[in-house]
Design a protein around this motif. Structure first.
Motif, mmCIF file in Angstrom:
data_model
loop_
_atom_site.group_PDB
_atom_site.id
_atom_site.type_symbol
_atom_site.label_atom_id
_atom_site.label_comp_id
_atom_site.label_asym_id
_atom_site.label_seq_id
_atom_site.Cartn_x
_atom_site.Cartn_y
_atom_site.Cartn_z
ATOM 1 N N ARG A 15 42.651 -70.626 14.465
ATOM 2 C CA ARG A 15 42.836 -69.283 15.012
ATOM 3 C C ARG A 15 42.728 -68.291 13.869
ATOM 4 O O ARG A 15 43.304 -68.476 12.799
ATOM 5 N N TYR A 16 41.965 -67.210 14.111
ATOM 6 C CA TYR A 16 41.798 -66.165 13.114
ATOM 7 C C TYR A 16 41.666 -64.828 13.851
ATOM 8 O O TYR A 16 40.832 -64.674 14.746
ATOM 9 N N ASP A 17 42.485 -63.832 13.498
ATOM 10 C CA ASP A 17 42.484 -62.510 14.142
ATOM 11 C C ASP A 17 42.585 -62.616 15.662
ATOM 12 O O ASP A 17 41.799 -62.031 16.401
ATOM 13 N N ASP A 18 43.548 -63.372 16.132
ATOM 14 C CA ASP A 18 43.805 -63.560 17.567
ATOM 15 C C ASP A 18 42.617 -64.157 18.324
ATOM 16 O O ASP A 18 42.492 -63.972 19.537
ATOM 17 N N ARG A 19 41.735 -64.792 17.655
ATOM 18 C CA ARG A 19 40.620 -65.490 18.298
ATOM 19 C C ARG A 19 40.677 -66.964 17.911
ATOM 20 O O ARG A 19 41.087 -67.314 16.810
ATOM 21 N N TYR A 20 40.224 -67.819 18.814
ATOM 22 C CA TYR A 20 40.175 -69.243 18.561
ATOM 23 C C TYR A 20 38.742 -69.638 18.223
ATOM 24 O O TYR A 20 37.796 -69.218 18.874
ATOM 25 N N TYR A 21 38.612 -70.447 17.208
ATOM 26 C CA TYR A 21 37.309 -70.918 16.756
ATOM 27 C C TYR A 21 37.307 -72.447 16.757
ATOM 28 O O TYR A 21 38.332 -73.090 16.558
ATOM 29 N N SER A 22 36.147 -73.001 16.961
ATOM 30 C CA SER A 22 35.975 -74.444 16.935
ATOM 31 C C SER A 22 34.793 -74.769 16.025
ATOM 32 O O SER A 22 33.783 -74.059 16.026
ATOM 33 N N HIS A 23 34.949 -75.801 15.255
ATOM 34 C CA HIS A 23 33.905 -76.185 14.305
ATOM 35 C C HIS A 23 33.666 -77.691 14.402
ATOM 36 O O HIS A 23 34.595 -78.482 14.354
ATOM 37 N N LEU A 24 32.416 -78.084 14.574
ATOM 38 C CA LEU A 24 32.029 -79.490 14.546
ATOM 39 C C LEU A 24 31.393 -79.778 13.200
ATOM 40 O O LEU A 24 30.580 -78.992 12.711
ATOM 41 N N GLY A 25 31.752 -80.896 12.610
ATOM 42 C CA GLY A 25 31.198 -81.221 11.302
ATOM 43 C C GLY A 25 31.090 -82.712 11.096
ATOM 44 O O GLY A 25 31.472 -83.511 11.946
ATOM 45 N N SER A 26 30.551 -83.070 9.973
ATOM 46 C CA SER A 26 30.445 -84.479 9.620
ATOM 47 C C SER A 26 30.675 -84.639 8.123
ATOM 48 O O SER A 26 30.564 -83.682 7.363
ATOM 49 N N GLU A 27 30.984 -85.845 7.756
ATOM 50 C CA GLU A 27 31.265 -86.169 6.359
ATOM 51 C C GLU A 27 30.616 -87.511 6.070
ATOM 52 O O GLU A 27 30.700 -88.442 6.858
ATOM 53 N N GLU A 28 29.951 -87.618 4.930
ATOM 54 C CA GLU A 28 29.401 -88.897 4.525
ATOM 55 C C GLU A 28 29.436 -89.010 3.013
ATOM 56 O O GLU A 28 29.499 -88.005 2.301
ATOM 57 N N GLY A 29 29.455 -90.249 2.517
ATOM 58 C CA GLY A 29 29.492 -90.449 1.077
ATOM 59 C C GLY A 29 29.727 -91.895 0.696
ATOM 60 O O GLY A 29 29.844 -92.773 1.545
ATOM 61 N N ASP A 30 29.796 -92.130 -0.577
ATOM 62 C CA ASP A 30 30.069 -93.454 -1.129
ATOM 63 C C ASP A 30 31.495 -93.484 -1.663
ATOM 64 O O ASP A 30 32.039 -92.460 -2.058
ATOM 65 N N THR A 56 31.284 -90.020 9.170
ATOM 66 C CA THR A 56 32.210 -89.707 10.254
ATOM 67 C C THR A 56 31.976 -88.267 10.701
ATOM 68 O O THR A 56 31.492 -87.430 9.942
ATOM 69 N N SER A 57 32.278 -88.004 11.953
ATOM 70 C CA SER A 57 32.184 -86.630 12.476
ATOM 71 C C SER A 57 33.578 -86.185 12.910
ATOM 72 O O SER A 57 34.440 -87.000 13.197
ATOM 73 N N TYR A 58 33.775 -84.876 12.940
ATOM 74 C CA TYR A 58 35.093 -84.346 13.270
ATOM 75 C C TYR A 58 34.941 -82.986 13.957
ATOM 76 O O TYR A 58 33.898 -82.366 13.924
ATOM 77 N N ARG A 59 36.047 -82.555 14.556
ATOM 78 C CA ARG A 59 36.106 -81.246 15.202
ATOM 79 C C ARG A 59 37.366 -80.550 14.708
ATOM 80 O O ARG A 59 38.452 -81.111 14.748
#
Length: 135
Positions: free
Chosen positions: A88-103, A81-84
């Motif tokens: 917010r950190y130090d008055d800035r907005y961050y975005s992270h795209l990632g994925s997860e896989e496993g058994d 699966t993938s996720y976004r």
């Protein structure tokens, strides 16, 4: 699903042990992150059931059969699966795209207590044909 039952016949009631083999598979419509339609590769999980039953006869054709047995069901497989994530950190907005896989492997334990109504169509000595109704 296969089941084997062995019992002892008494005057008005029968009782015995019931054991069987079963295959189960559980399906989800969402993943761990709440995304719909995840990419799961599911397969059947072999398992078993074991318990007891008793049968009370009413006349020549009817009987009630309460049962209690332990059963384990589940599934196994792998996922992707993938996720976004946004944070917010130090008055800035961050975005992270990632994925997860496993058994994974899931086991769910049940204590089931069905009550069946039996209609005995044919009875010849210890053999016969019976119709069962119930959950």
């Amino acid at each position: 699903i296969g089941t084997v039952a062995a019992g002892i016949t008494g005057y008005a009631a029968d009782f015995g042990i019931k054991a069987g083999f079963q295959l189960s598979k559980i399906r989800a419509d969402f993943d761990l992150f709440g995304n719909e339609k995840p990419d799961y590769n599911l397969s059947y999980q072999p398992s078993f059931q074991i318990g007891f039953f008793t049968k009370w006869k009413f006349g020549k054709s009817f009987s009630i059969q309460p049962e209690i047995y332990y059963s384990r069901k589940g599934t196994k497989g792998n996922y992707f699966t993938s996720y976004r994530q946004e944070f917010r950190y130090d008055d800035r907005y961050y975005s992270h795209l990632g994925s997860e896989e496993g058994d994974y492997q899931i086991h769910i334990h049940y204590l089931e207590i069905p009550v069946l109504l039996n209609y005995h169509l044919i009875r010849k000595n210890k053999l016969g044909l019976t119709l069962y109704a119930g959950p």
